[in-house]
Design a protein around this motif. Structure first.
Motif, PDB file in Angstrom:
ATOM      1  N   SER A   1       6.762  37.957 127.591  1.00 28.04           N
ATOM      2  CA  SER A   1       6.793  36.603 128.116  1.00 28.04           C
ATOM      3  C   SER A   1       5.841  36.544 129.302  1.00 28.04           C
ATOM      4  O   SER A   1       6.033  37.266 130.290  1.00 28.04           O
ATOM      5  N   GLU A   2       4.801  35.735 129.174  1.00 26.40           N
ATOM      6  CA  GLU A   2       3.794  35.617 130.225  1.00 26.40           C
ATOM      7  C   GLU A   2       3.252  36.995 130.631  1.00 26.40           C
ATOM      8  O   GLU A   2       3.013  37.263 131.809  1.00 26.40           O
ATOM      9  N   GLY A   3       3.093  37.880 129.639  1.00 30.52           N
ATOM     10  CA  GLY A   3       2.508  39.188 129.884  1.00 30.52           C
ATOM     11  C   GLY A   3       3.468  40.252 130.366  1.00 30.52           C
ATOM     12  O   GLY A   3       3.053  41.397 130.607  1.00 30.52           O
ATOM     13  N   THR A   4       4.740  39.935 130.495  1.00 27.94           N
ATOM     14  CA  THR A   4       5.752  40.892 130.960  1.00 27.94           C
ATOM     15  C   THR A   4       6.703  41.229 129.817  1.00 27.94           C
ATOM     16  O   THR A   4       7.137  40.333 129.088  1.00 27.94           O
ATOM     17  N   ARG A   5       7.021  42.514 129.683  1.00 31.46           N
ATOM     18  CA  ARG A   5       7.911  42.944 128.597  1.00 31.46           C
ATOM     19  C   ARG A   5       9.342  42.508 128.869  1.00 31.46           C
ATOM     20  O   ARG A   5       9.886  42.745 129.947  1.00 31.46           O
ATOM     21  N   CYS A   6       9.938  41.882 127.867  1.00 32.86           N
ATOM     22  CA  CYS A   6      11.356  41.539 127.896  1.00 32.86           C
ATOM     23  C   CYS A   6      12.089  42.372 126.853  1.00 32.86           C
ATOM     24  O   CYS A   6      11.600  42.556 125.732  1.00 32.86           O
ATOM     25  N   ALA A   7      13.259  42.852 127.216  1.00 31.54           N
ATOM     26  CA  ALA A   7      14.048  43.702 126.331  1.00 31.54           C
ATOM     27  C   ALA A   7      14.955  42.854 125.449  1.00 31.54           C
ATOM     28  O   ALA A   7      15.661  41.969 125.942  1.00 31.54           O
ATOM     29  N   GLY A   8      14.921  43.131 124.153  1.00 28.99           N
ATOM     30  CA  GLY A   8      15.768  42.406 123.226  1.00 28.99           C
ATOM     31  C   GLY A   8      16.511  43.334 122.286  1.00 28.99           C
ATOM     32  O   GLY A   8      16.058  44.449 122.005  1.00 28.99           O
ATOM     33  N   TRP A   9      17.665  42.876 121.819  1.00 25.64           N
ATOM     34  CA  TRP A   9      18.418  43.556 120.762  1.00 25.64           C
ATOM     35  C   TRP A   9      18.534  42.606 119.583  1.00 25.64           C
ATOM     36  O   TRP A   9      18.883  41.435 119.755  1.00 25.64           O
ATOM     37  N   LEU A  10      18.278  43.122 118.393  1.00 24.46           N
ATOM     38  CA  LEU A  10      18.487  42.347 117.179  1.00 24.46           C
ATOM     39  C   LEU A  10      19.666  42.940 116.422  1.00 24.46           C
ATOM     40  O   LEU A  10      19.630  44.096 116.006  1.00 24.46           O
ATOM     41  N   TYR A  11      20.718  42.129 116.283  1.00 27.42           N
ATOM     42  CA  TYR A  11      21.888  42.510 115.490  1.00 27.42           C
ATOM     43  C   TYR A  11      21.746  41.874 114.108  1.00 27.42           C
ATOM     44  O   TYR A  11      21.488  40.663 114.000  1.00 27.42           O
ATOM     45  N   THR A  12      21.934  42.669 113.057  1.00 26.17           N
ATOM     46  CA  THR A  12      21.904  42.115 111.700  1.00 26.17           C
ATOM     47  C   THR A  12      23.115  42.612 110.925  1.00 26.17           C
ATOM     48  O   THR A  12      23.415  43.820 110.926  1.00 26.17           O
ATOM     49  N   PRO A  13      23.840  41.711 110.269  1.00 23.51           N
ATOM     50  CA  PRO A  13      25.026  42.111 109.506  1.00 23.51           C
ATOM     51  C   PRO A  13      24.636  42.882 108.251  1.00 23.51           C
ATOM     52  O   PRO A  13      23.676  42.506 107.556  1.00 23.51           O
ATOM     53  N   GLU A  14      25.357  43.929 107.978  1.00 21.13           N
ATOM     54  CA  GLU A  14      25.048  44.744 106.804  1.00 21.13           C
ATOM     55  C   GLU A  14      25.345  43.972 105.524  1.00 21.13           C
ATOM     56  O   GLU A  14      26.348  43.264 105.409  1.00 21.13           O
ATOM     57  N   GLY A  15      24.442  44.076 104.563  1.00 25.42           N
ATOM     58  CA  GLY A  15      24.656  43.481 103.263  1.00 25.42           C
ATOM     59  C   GLY A  15      24.344  42.007 103.168  1.00 25.42           C
ATOM     60  O   GLY A  15      24.637  41.378 102.149  1.00 25.42           O
ATOM     61  N   VAL A  16      23.745  41.436 104.223  1.00 20.51           N
ATOM     62  CA  VAL A  16      23.405  40.012 104.222  1.00 20.51           C
ATOM     63  C   VAL A  16      21.893  39.882 104.252  1.00 20.51           C
ATOM     64  O   VAL A  16      21.232  40.390 105.154  1.00 20.51           O
ATOM     65  N   SER A  17      21.341  39.207 103.263  1.00 15.21           N
ATOM     66  CA  SER A  17      19.896  39.051 103.168  1.00 15.21           C
ATOM     67  C   SER A  17      19.439  37.781 103.887  1.00 15.21           C
ATOM     68  O   SER A  17      19.979  36.698 103.649  1.00 15.21           O
ATOM     69  N   ASN A  18      18.467  37.934 104.789  1.00 15.10           N
ATOM     70  CA  ASN A  18      17.882  36.802 105.514  1.00 15.10           C
ATOM     71  C   ASN A  18      18.932  35.868 106.131  1.00 15.10           C
ATOM     72  O   ASN A  18      18.968  34.671 105.818  1.00 15.10           O
ATOM     73  N   PRO A  19      19.768  36.386 107.015  1.00 16.93           N
ATOM     74  CA  PRO A  19      20.784  35.530 107.630  1.00 16.93           C
ATOM     75  C   PRO A  19      20.165  34.576 108.650  1.00 16.93           C
ATOM     76  O   PRO A  19      19.088  34.844 109.205  1.00 16.93           O
ATOM     77  N   PRO A  20      20.827  33.451 108.919  1.00 21.18           N
ATOM     78  CA  PRO A  20      20.414  32.634 110.056  1.00 21.18           C
ATOM     79  C   PRO A  20      20.605  33.446 111.332  1.00 21.18           C
ATOM     80  O   PRO A  20      21.377  34.408 111.356  1.00 21.18           O
ATOM     81  N   VAL A  21      19.905  33.039 112.401  1.00 23.88           N
ATOM     82  CA  VAL A  21      19.935  33.841 113.624  1.00 23.88           C
ATOM     83  C   VAL A  21      20.332  32.986 114.815  1.00 23.88           C
ATOM     84  O   VAL A  21      19.944  31.827 114.924  1.00 23.88           O
ATOM     85  N   VAL A  22      21.128  33.584 115.683  1.00 21.29           N
ATOM     86  CA  VAL A  22      21.534  32.962 116.940  1.00 21.29           C
ATOM     87  C   VAL A  22      20.812  33.696 118.064  1.00 21.29           C
ATOM     88  O   VAL A  22      20.940  34.912 118.204  1.00 21.29           O
TER      89      VAL A  22
END
Length: 305
Positions: free
Chosen positions: A23-44
């Motif tokens: 963001s504006e050249g600075t690294r931001c830390a993120g976590w991506l949680y994905t449910p097992e067995g679900v293809s292309n879920p919507p994301v919050v």
């Protein structure tokens, strides 16, 4: 959260991956949680409230959405938590909103989720940020904002003149230090009612202690310049520009965010409004199951279409 629900989540099968972005050249830390067995879920997409890091009660809420087959992207703002940036714990609404926009852009480039179905979830101060971010992005599917900071004027009035004046003096002192290239003048984020802090309502200190992980590695301080920003940060002025469905949840016993300000924002936006007999920090603890249940039902109606 109930013990039964905690046991259910302990058996939840999901992947959690580090997915950082800039963001504006600075690294931001993120976590991506994905449910097992679900293809292309919507994301919050989620981030913390005032002075908060992504670890402050949010992983438990993220898992609640994952259990309902949503992916979750949870991130730290610049200068917070595992993200880069100085000075640490700098609360600045416009910077935070830029971080939200950068996170959303990054999520749209991911392959593991349905990029057409992105919802924003904010709490307290970030409840205002999601309104601002969605007002500029017609592709957002839905917005959820719980106990949201929507009107700095209302919050400042509720804080009282004495605190506002003291905060202004502290903020000016911090700005002088900034422009003379010195370290920030900081004030506590949370304190007890007889202490000077940004949040010093009767439940503020106990509430923050509830969400801060144990053992705490958090510095309870923020550059005081934020006091100069708070009265002028008014996401309520942008709610009518949000094109997607919104759910605003207010706490009837909230002594940080005036419930009337949330109701006014909901009326201006013709948003779904829910008022519960809870305090500001109950959404992370005693009322978590109830609140997330309402939020998930709203998302199911408006995102899974």
């Amino acid at each position: 959260m109930t013990k039964t629900r905690a046991r259910e989540l302990s058996r939840l099968r999901y992947a959690k991956n580090d997915v950082d972005f800039e963001s504006e050249g600075t690294r931001c830390a993120g976590w991506l949680y994905t449910p097992e067995g679900v293809s292309n879920p919507p994301v919050v997409v989620m981030a913390g409230g005032f002075g908060a890091e992504r670890t402050f009660g949010l992983p438990e809420i993220a898992k609640e959405f994952v259990a309902r087959e949503y992916a979750v992207f949870l991130f730290d703002y610049r200068n917070f938590g595992d993200s880069d940036g100085e000075p640490r714990n700098l609360v600045n609404a416009s910077r935070h909103v830029e971080d939200w926009k950068a996170a959303i852009d990054h999520v749209r480039g991911l392959n593991a989720i349905d990029r057409r179905k992105i919802a924003l979830w904010g709490t307290s101060y970030s409840g205002g940020h999601v309104i601002e971010a969605a007002a500029d992005d017609h592709r957002i599917a839905a917005v959820v904002a719980q106990v949201p900071f929507v009107d700095g004027r209302a919050v400042a009035r509720a804080s009282g003149l004495k605190k506002s004046l003291k905060g202004t003096v502290a903020g000016v002192r911090d700005l002088v230090r900034k422009y003379t290239f010195r370290s920030p003048h900081t004030v506590p984020i949370a304190g007890y009612p007889d202490e000077f802090a940004v949040l010093n309502t009767p439940d503020a200190m106990e509430g923050m202690e509830t969400i801060v992980p144990d053992p705490p590695v958090w510095e309870n301080e923020v550059p005081a310049r934020v006091f100069l920003e708070i009265p002028f940060y008014r996401p309520i002025s942008s709610v009518e520009d949000v094109p997607c469905p919104m759910l605003l949840i207010a706490g009837r016993d909230d002594d940080i965010v005036p419930v009337s300000s949330v109701q006014s924002a909901a009326e201006a936006a013709d948003a779904t409004y829910l008022e519960l007999p809870i305090g500001h920090f109950d959404v992370y603890d005693d009322a978590l199951d109830t609140v997330v249940g309402y939020e998930a039902a709203f998302l199911d109606r408006n995102v899974r279409v």
